[in-house]
Design a protein around this motif. Structure first.
Motif, PDB file in Angstrom:
ATOM      1  N   LEU A   1      -1.624  -1.587  10.828  1.00 57.38           N
ATOM      2  CA  LEU A   1      -1.376  -0.839   9.587  1.00 57.38           C
ATOM      3  C   LEU A   1      -2.064  -1.565   8.430  1.00 57.38           C
TER       4      LEU A   1
ATOM      5  N   LYS B   1       6.529  -2.061   8.320  1.00 52.09           N
ATOM      6  CA  LYS B   1       6.316  -0.701   8.821  1.00 52.09           C
ATOM      7  C   LYS B   1       7.641  -0.063   9.222  1.00 52.09           C
TER       8      LYS B   1
ATOM      9  N   TYR C   1       9.129   3.462   7.865  1.00 49.86           N
ATOM     10  CA  TYR C   1       9.302   4.607   8.749  1.00 49.86           C
ATOM     11  C   TYR C   1      10.777   4.956   8.995  1.00 49.86           C
TER      12      TYR C   1
ATOM     13  N   LYS D   1       2.471   6.746   5.224  1.00 50.57           N
ATOM     14  CA  LYS D   1       2.376   7.518   6.467  1.00 50.57           C
ATOM     15  C   LYS D   1       1.131   8.399   6.455  1.00 50.57           C
TER      16      LYS D   1
ATOM     17  N   ALA E   1      -1.969   6.008   6.435  1.00 45.04           N
ATOM     18  CA  ALA E   1      -2.174   5.434   7.763  1.00 45.04           C
ATOM     19  C   ALA E   1      -2.923   6.406   8.662  1.00 45.04           C
ATOM     20  N   ASN E   2      -2.641   7.693   8.509  1.00 50.61           N
ATOM     21  CA  ASN E   2      -3.309   8.683   9.348  1.00 50.61           C
ATOM     22  C   ASN E   2      -4.782   8.810   9.005  1.00 50.61           C
TER      23      ASN E   2
ATOM     24  N   CYS F   1      -4.830   4.589  11.510  1.00 46.39           N
ATOM     25  CA  CYS F   1      -3.892   3.524  11.878  1.00 46.39           C
ATOM     26  C   CYS F   1      -2.782   4.001  12.806  1.00 46.39           C
ATOM     27  N   ASP F   2      -2.686   5.302  13.058  1.00 44.85           N
ATOM     28  CA  ASP F   2      -1.542   5.810  13.828  1.00 44.85           C
ATOM     29  C   ASP F   2      -1.940   6.459  15.149  1.00 44.85           C
ATOM     30  N   ASP F   3      -3.188   6.322  15.547  1.00 44.23           N
ATOM     31  CA  ASP F   3      -3.673   6.861  16.829  1.00 44.23           C
ATOM     32  C   ASP F   3      -3.507   8.371  16.945  1.00 44.23           C
ATOM     33  N   LYS F   4      -3.465   9.062  15.822  1.00 47.07           N
ATOM     34  CA  LYS F   4      -3.386  10.521  15.815  1.00 47.07           C
ATOM     35  C   LYS F   4      -4.660  11.081  15.188  1.00 47.07           C
TER      36      LYS F   4
END
Length: 414
Positions: free
Chosen positions: A96, A249, A253, A267, A270-271, A275-278
């Motif tokens: 993150l 984190k 969250y 959040k 991060a996207n 950073c969130d693997d999405k």
């Protein structure tokens, strides 16, 4: 062909004018500014204040590259490289880790908006202007802010912090590693472990210190670390660096309320920073050209090596201190062990107006130094050695300018 285009333009002229008259509901009240008809002119100056700093040629060149889209795969690659660069200079493996589209103040707000909820106890070390700003933001959020106040030029000991942690039981402690308003370098060894023993997160401002002094986010137990682009990194102002530990984190969250800011909601950030693997989704338009420059500044520091950068700043600052002592100037921070290498604060000599000295150095030598800020306003002169500006040559230039200023500026002998 040229004749045909000219003829067509003449023929369309009245139609275009009529269309404009139809489209416009009012006459223009403000004429095009005359100033904008002149070419942009920027003076050449050596910036030896506390920031921003001069840009190296490679960073300048990066700022002249053509745009790509903020959601293009090439931009995502650049952002990924920036993340790796931040992890290196922070010495963290935290996934993150990202850059914020705003200056160091923006990173501070990103940290506090995401970590604090209304009613959370927040302990702030106030030994200069940056602690004051952190406390102000905490109050705006509705946190219960507790202050550890030191006179300007002071720093915090482990014992003082432990006593405050035991008394206030905060969820978060704020400390400034490089207090640029007073020239203090806050020690950090042991403070993360101490905070965690008291179930508290540690937030550190490293805007004025990153790249010039050792900092080890993971090994020192720092939960949130942030810095800015325009200091030792020698990049344009307007982007900042931030990283969150797993503990931080988890606090973000599991919070009960949404952060006060949509723009700085970690959040979402991060996207977009991967950073969130999405799959990355649009959140805001990132400052593409500034990110080019930030990427190159991180690359330059990686090529130099952190240890070499730390050594460069230490050697340049030691040379500056010798030259300042030769001029008879007194250091604002008495203990040499806690003097910030990037920003040296010296007491304004008796009888002088600091503004006269600052203006003389600027007007006669095109060198920027500054006066104090916040609690040090009117009390000090501040000289910055940031990144590529931290050289013996620049030290000699600024101290020669100071020597002449002290000889030429008016002095109140009363």
């Amino acid at each position: 062909m040229l004749w045909a285009l000219t003829t067509a333009s003449v023929a369309l002229g009245p139609r275009v004018a009529g269309w404009v008259r139809t489209m416009a509901s009012h006459r223009l009240l403000v004429a095009p500014p005359e100033a904008l008809r002149k070419p942009l002119s920027i003076p050449s100056r050596l910036l030896l204040g506390p920031g921003p700093s001069n840009l190296p040629p490679r960073v300048l060149a990066a700022g002249g590259l053509q745009m790509v889209g903020h959601m293009h795969k090439e931009m995502f690659q650049i952002m990924d490289e920036i993340k790796e660069g931040i992890q290196y200079v922070f010495q963290t493996r935290s996934p993150l880790t990202l850059a914020v589209s705003g200056s160091g103040h923006c990173a501070l707000e990103a940290a506090l908006f995401n970590l604090l909820e209304p009613g959370d106890p927040f302990l702030v070390g106030v030994n200069g202007v940056w602690g004051q700003r952190a406390a102000d933001i905490g109050e705006r959020i509705g946190a219960r802010v507790h202050l550890m106040i030191k006179d300007p030029g002071g720093h915090y000991t482990l014992q003082e912090v432990e006593e405050a942690l035991a008394r206030h039981k905060p969820a978060l402690l704020f400390l400034t590693q490089g207090e640029s308003s007073t020239g203090v370098l806050q020690p950090l060894e042991g403070y993360g472990e101490l905070c965690h023993r008291h179930r508290c997160l540690l937030l550190v401002d490293a805007v004025a210190s990153l790249g010039a002094v050792p900092i080890y986010m993971d090994l020192q137990g720092i939960d949130v670390l942030y810095s800015g682009s325009q200091k030792v990194l020698n990049a344009p102002p307007g982007t900042s660096l931030i990283s969150f530990s797993d503990k931080a984190k988890n606090k973000i969250y599991t919070r009960k309320t949404k952060p006060f800011s949509f723009y700085l909601d970690i959040k979402y950030l991060a996207n977009i920073w991967g950073c969130d693997d999405k799959p990355r989704r649009y959140h805001h338009t990132t400052p593409i050209i500034s990110l080019y420059s930030l990427r190159e500044s991180l690359a330059l520091l990686a090529e130099q090596g952190l240890e070499n950068s730390w050594r460069q700043h230490q050697e340049a600052t030691e040379h500056l201190h010798r030259r300042l002592r030769a001029l008879g100037l007194q250091f604002f921070v008495k203990d040499p062990a806690v003097r910030l290498p990037t920003v040296t604060a010296v007491a304004v000599p008796a009888g002088y107006d600091w503004r006269d000295i600052v203006h003389y150095v600027m007007d006669h030598f095109s060198i920027e130094i500054t006066g104090g800020l916040g609690p040090s306003a009117g009390k000090v002169l501040r000289i910055g050695l940031l990144g590529c500006n931290a050289t013996r040559e620049n030290v000699d230039r600024v101290t020669e300018a100071l020597q002449e200023a002290l000889q030429r500026c008016p002095r109140n002998k009363l």
